[in-house]
Design a protein around this motif. Structure first.
Motif, PDB file in Angstrom:
ATOM      1  N   VAL A 122       0.850  -1.187   0.000  1.00 47.10           N
ATOM      2  CA  VAL A 122       0.000   0.000   0.000  1.00 47.10           C
ATOM      3  C   VAL A 122       0.886   1.237   0.000  1.00 47.10           C
ATOM      4  O   VAL A 122       1.689   1.446   0.904  1.00 47.10           O
ATOM      5  N   VAL A 123       0.774   2.025  -1.057  1.00 44.83           N
ATOM      6  CA  VAL A 123       1.539   3.261  -1.151  1.00 44.83           C
ATOM      7  C   VAL A 123       0.581   4.426  -0.910  1.00 44.83           C
ATOM      8  O   VAL A 123      -0.458   4.527  -1.558  1.00 44.83           O
ATOM      9  N   THR A 124       0.926   5.266   0.044  1.00 45.91           N
ATOM     10  CA  THR A 124       0.077   6.417   0.341  1.00 45.91           C
ATOM     11  C   THR A 124       0.694   7.657  -0.279  1.00 45.91           C
ATOM     12  O   THR A 124       1.885   7.935  -0.071  1.00 45.91           O
ATOM     13  N   MET A 125      -0.097   8.371  -1.057  1.00 46.44           N
ATOM     14  CA  MET A 125       0.418   9.604  -1.657  1.00 46.44           C
ATOM     15  C   MET A 125      -0.508  10.771  -1.343  1.00 46.44           C
ATOM     16  O   MET A 125      -1.665  10.591  -0.952  1.00 46.44           O
ATOM     17  N   THR A 126       0.018  11.969  -1.506  1.00 41.20           N
ATOM     18  CA  THR A 126      -0.789  13.161  -1.257  1.00 41.20           C
ATOM     19  C   THR A 126      -0.514  14.166  -2.366  1.00 41.20           C
ATOM     20  O   THR A 126       0.636  14.325  -2.782  1.00 41.20           O
ATOM     21  N   PRO A 127      -1.561  14.805  -2.902  1.00 39.31           N
ATOM     22  CA  PRO A 127      -1.323  15.727  -4.020  1.00 39.31           C
ATOM     23  C   PRO A 127      -0.674  17.040  -3.554  1.00 39.31           C
ATOM     24  O   PRO A 127      -0.916  17.476  -2.430  1.00 39.31           O
ATOM     25  N   THR A 128       0.152  17.629  -4.408  1.00 37.73           N
ATOM     26  CA  THR A 128       0.675  18.962  -4.099  1.00 37.73           C
ATOM     27  C   THR A 128      -0.501  19.935  -4.156  1.00 37.73           C
ATOM     28  O   THR A 128      -0.901  20.500  -3.164  1.00 37.73           O
ATOM     29  N   ALA A 152       6.174  -6.868  -7.273  1.00 37.32           N
ATOM     30  CA  ALA A 152       4.966  -6.811  -6.449  1.00 37.32           C
ATOM     31  C   ALA A 152       3.760  -7.121  -7.329  1.00 37.32           C
ATOM     32  O   ALA A 152       3.752  -6.805  -8.518  1.00 37.32           O
ATOM     33  N   ASP A 153       2.784  -7.752  -6.727  1.00 35.62           N
ATOM     34  CA  ASP A 153       1.652  -8.204  -7.530  1.00 35.62           C
ATOM     35  C   ASP A 153       0.390  -7.445  -7.151  1.00 35.62           C
ATOM     36  O   ASP A 153      -0.341  -6.937  -7.989  1.00 35.62           O
ATOM     37  N   ASP A 154       0.186  -7.334  -5.850  1.00 34.88           N
ATOM     38  CA  ASP A 154      -1.024  -6.693  -5.354  1.00 34.88           C
ATOM     39  C   ASP A 154      -0.631  -5.303  -4.836  1.00 34.88           C
ATOM     40  O   ASP A 154       0.023  -5.176  -3.808  1.00 34.88           O
ATOM     41  N   ILE A 155      -0.998  -4.280  -5.594  1.00 33.91           N
ATOM     42  CA  ILE A 155      -0.545  -2.918  -5.255  1.00 33.91           C
ATOM     43  C   ILE A 155      -1.763  -2.020  -5.065  1.00 33.91           C
ATOM     44  O   ILE A 155      -2.682  -2.017  -5.898  1.00 33.91           O
ATOM     45  N   ARG A 156      -1.754  -1.274  -3.991  1.00 38.23           N
ATOM     46  CA  ARG A 156      -2.853  -0.342  -3.764  1.00 38.23           C
ATOM     47  C   ARG A 156      -2.296   1.051  -3.535  1.00 38.23           C
ATOM     48  O   ARG A 156      -1.348   1.226  -2.780  1.00 38.23           O
ATOM     49  N   ILE A 157      -2.855   2.039  -4.248  1.00 37.27           N
ATOM     50  CA  ILE A 157      -2.421   3.421  -4.051  1.00 37.27           C
ATOM     51  C   ILE A 157      -3.535   4.151  -3.310  1.00 37.27           C
ATOM     52  O   ILE A 157      -4.678   4.142  -3.765  1.00 37.27           O
ATOM     53  N   GLU A 158      -3.198   4.744  -2.206  1.00 37.50           N
ATOM     54  CA  GLU A 158      -4.208   5.508  -1.473  1.00 37.50           C
ATOM     55  C   GLU A 158      -3.829   6.976  -1.449  1.00 37.50           C
ATOM     56  O   GLU A 158      -2.666   7.323  -1.249  1.00 37.50           O
ATOM     57  N   THR A 159      -4.827   7.826  -1.669  1.00 33.31           N
ATOM     58  CA  THR A 159      -4.577   9.278  -1.645  1.00 33.31           C
ATOM     59  C   THR A 159      -5.122   9.858  -0.352  1.00 33.31           C
ATOM     60  O   THR A 159      -6.263   9.587   0.006  1.00 33.31           O
ATOM     61  N   VAL A 160      -4.295  10.606   0.344  1.00 32.76           N
ATOM     62  CA  VAL A 160      -4.756  11.252   1.579  1.00 32.76           C
ATOM     63  C   VAL A 160      -4.551  12.770   1.483  1.00 32.76           C
ATOM     64  O   VAL A 160      -3.731  13.246   0.690  1.00 32.76           O
ATOM     65  N   PHE A 161      -5.303  13.499   2.290  1.00 29.99           N
ATOM     66  CA  PHE A 161      -5.174  14.967   2.304  1.00 29.99           C
ATOM     67  C   PHE A 161      -4.655  15.477   3.646  1.00 29.99           C
ATOM     68  O   PHE A 161      -4.449  16.665   3.822  1.00 29.99           O
TER      69      PHE A 161
END
Lengths: 164, 255
Positions: free
Chosen positions: A46-52, A75-84
């Motif tokens: 799980v990769v957590t990213m946040t927008p500029t 990696a096979d199962d990848i999830r991207i989560e966006t947080v503020f």
């Protein structure tokens, strides 16, 4: 579902260094402080990213590039989560990345320790000749995160990454 | 949060997003046509930001309603008809001249910043988080449009005349921003949203002084001028026909 081979968090962070900001390809998403966290949840990465800037049209490309990078790593199962929360701030841009921005003629955002409004009227140094004899021409630019300036000393227009 | 409040809160967020989306679409009409290149760039950016903000509010509404947050924003934007939109009429009016578009954006930006400053303390955490994020971005909008209102209001006779004409037309429409939403008292009591009367007072204080300092006169308003968010002008169907055309021609299309 196939299990993700034994990857470590460190390996993933290292690999992510190669994922560049699609609009400023000299810096990585990690250096820009856009990737906030990497974790395992069961078999998923799980990769957590946040927008500029939250209206940034490059967000989808960023998420796709992260996915491609991690797939290549195995990696096979990848999830991207966006947080503020906490909201992205230009204070998170790493010192090395600030130099790289300057290197392509993009003035790095002034440091502000939390309230960017206090630096909006400060002089902005030209990334080409370092003169502070510059003037703002537009508080918007070719992407949501940039402003346009003009250097009265070397007569070169340039952009600044907005402080936020 | 009480589950019974979720639908009302979702409607509140959709109304807010509809304002941003429709105004952004109007701004996109300036792309390639603004009076100077700098403003062409600025308005395109404002438009991009507002569409981004609308998408996020639609997603929060999706979460409250148990809808899919990936598809719901497009569904709302492209597959509703005019009577189902909840935007105020001010944002759907044609772009008019440059003074009209600039003043409209200023009146809206001033409202957004005041609104967001209060949503930052919403007891619905996702709203508070998004408001904190978006507020910072909106400060750039307000800084830009405030300066232009000043510049045009105190500029030439021509620019002042156009600004006053724009204000006379926009003012009654702008007050529609403060129409009481459904179940307002319950939402306010639960600490989810600010009271519309408090927003109106803060907004009036903020914009009246700036407009007057910019040499403009505040026009009188009759209560009968105010309409609800369910009523639209003939301009909205035209706008939607253009905005929704491609999505409806090829539903689910990607490129």
């Amino acid at each position: 579902m196939t299990k993700t081979p034994a990857l470590t968090i460190d390996q993933i962070w290292q690999a992510l260094e190669a994922v560049k900001d699609p609009e400023i390809p000299v810096v990585s998403l990690v250096e820009m402080g856009i990737i906030r966290d990497v974790a395992f949840q069961q078999d998923a990465v799980v990769v957590t990213m946040t927008p500029t800037f939250s209206g940034c049209p490059a967000l989808k490309v960023m998420a796709d590039d992260i996915t491609t990078c991690l797939k290549n790593l195995g990696a096979d199962d990848i999830r991207i989560e966006t947080v503020f929360d906490p909201p992205w701030t230009s204070e998170w841009i790493k010192p090395a990345a600030r130099e790289k921005l300057k290197g392509i003629g993009l003035a790095p955002p002034p440091r502000h320790n939390g309230d960017f409004q206090i630096v909006l009227l400060d002089p902005v140094a030209c990334p080409y000749c370092d003169s502070e004899n510059t003037s703002m021409r537009n508080s918007f630019g070719p992407t949501p995160c940039r402003m346009i300036f003009y250097c009265n000393n070397c007569q070169q227009p340039f952009e600044q990454f907005k402080p936020l | 949060m009480d589950d019974k409040l979720k639908p009302s809160l979702a409607v509140y967020l959709i109304a807010l997003a509809d304002d941003e989306l429709i105004l952004a679409h109007r701004h996109s009409e300036w792309c390639g046509h603004a009076p100077i290149l700098e403003e062409d760039i600025a308005f395109s950016n404002l438009c991009l930001d507002e569409i981004g903000h609308a998408t996020i509010w639609y997603q929060l509404a999706a979460d409250l309603l148990g809808e899919d947050r990936e598809t719901y924003p497009d569904q709302l934007a492209f597959f509703r008809d005019a009577e189902d939109f909840l935007n105020i009429q001010m944002v759907e009016l044609p772009i008019g001249d440059w003074a009209f578009s600039m003043l409209r954006q200023y009146l809206f930006d001033a409202y957004e910043v005041i609104h967001l400053e209060r949503l930052v303390t919403s007891k619905h955490k996702p709203i508070a988080e998004v408001a904190t994020k978006i507020r910072n971005e909106e400060l750039y909008h307000l800084r830009h449009t405030r300066a232009w209102v000043h510049r045009l209001g105190l500029g030439t006779d021509e620019s002042r005349t156009r600004m006053q004409r724009a204000l006379d037309e926009l003012w009654p429409y702008a007050l529609q921003l403060f129409a009481s939403p459904d179940n307002e008292s319950l939402l306010v009591e639960a600490g989810l949203i600010p009271a519309s009367t408090a927003l109106q007072t803060a907004w009036i204080t903020s914009v009246v002084s700036h407009l007057e300092e910019s040499g403009l006169k505040i026009p009188p308003v009759r209560q009968s001028d105010l309409t609800s968010r369910n009523e639209h002008s003939e301009h909205l169907p035209d706008l939607l026909a253009e905005m929704q055309k491609v999505a409806r021609l090829v539903p689910g299309g990607v490129w």
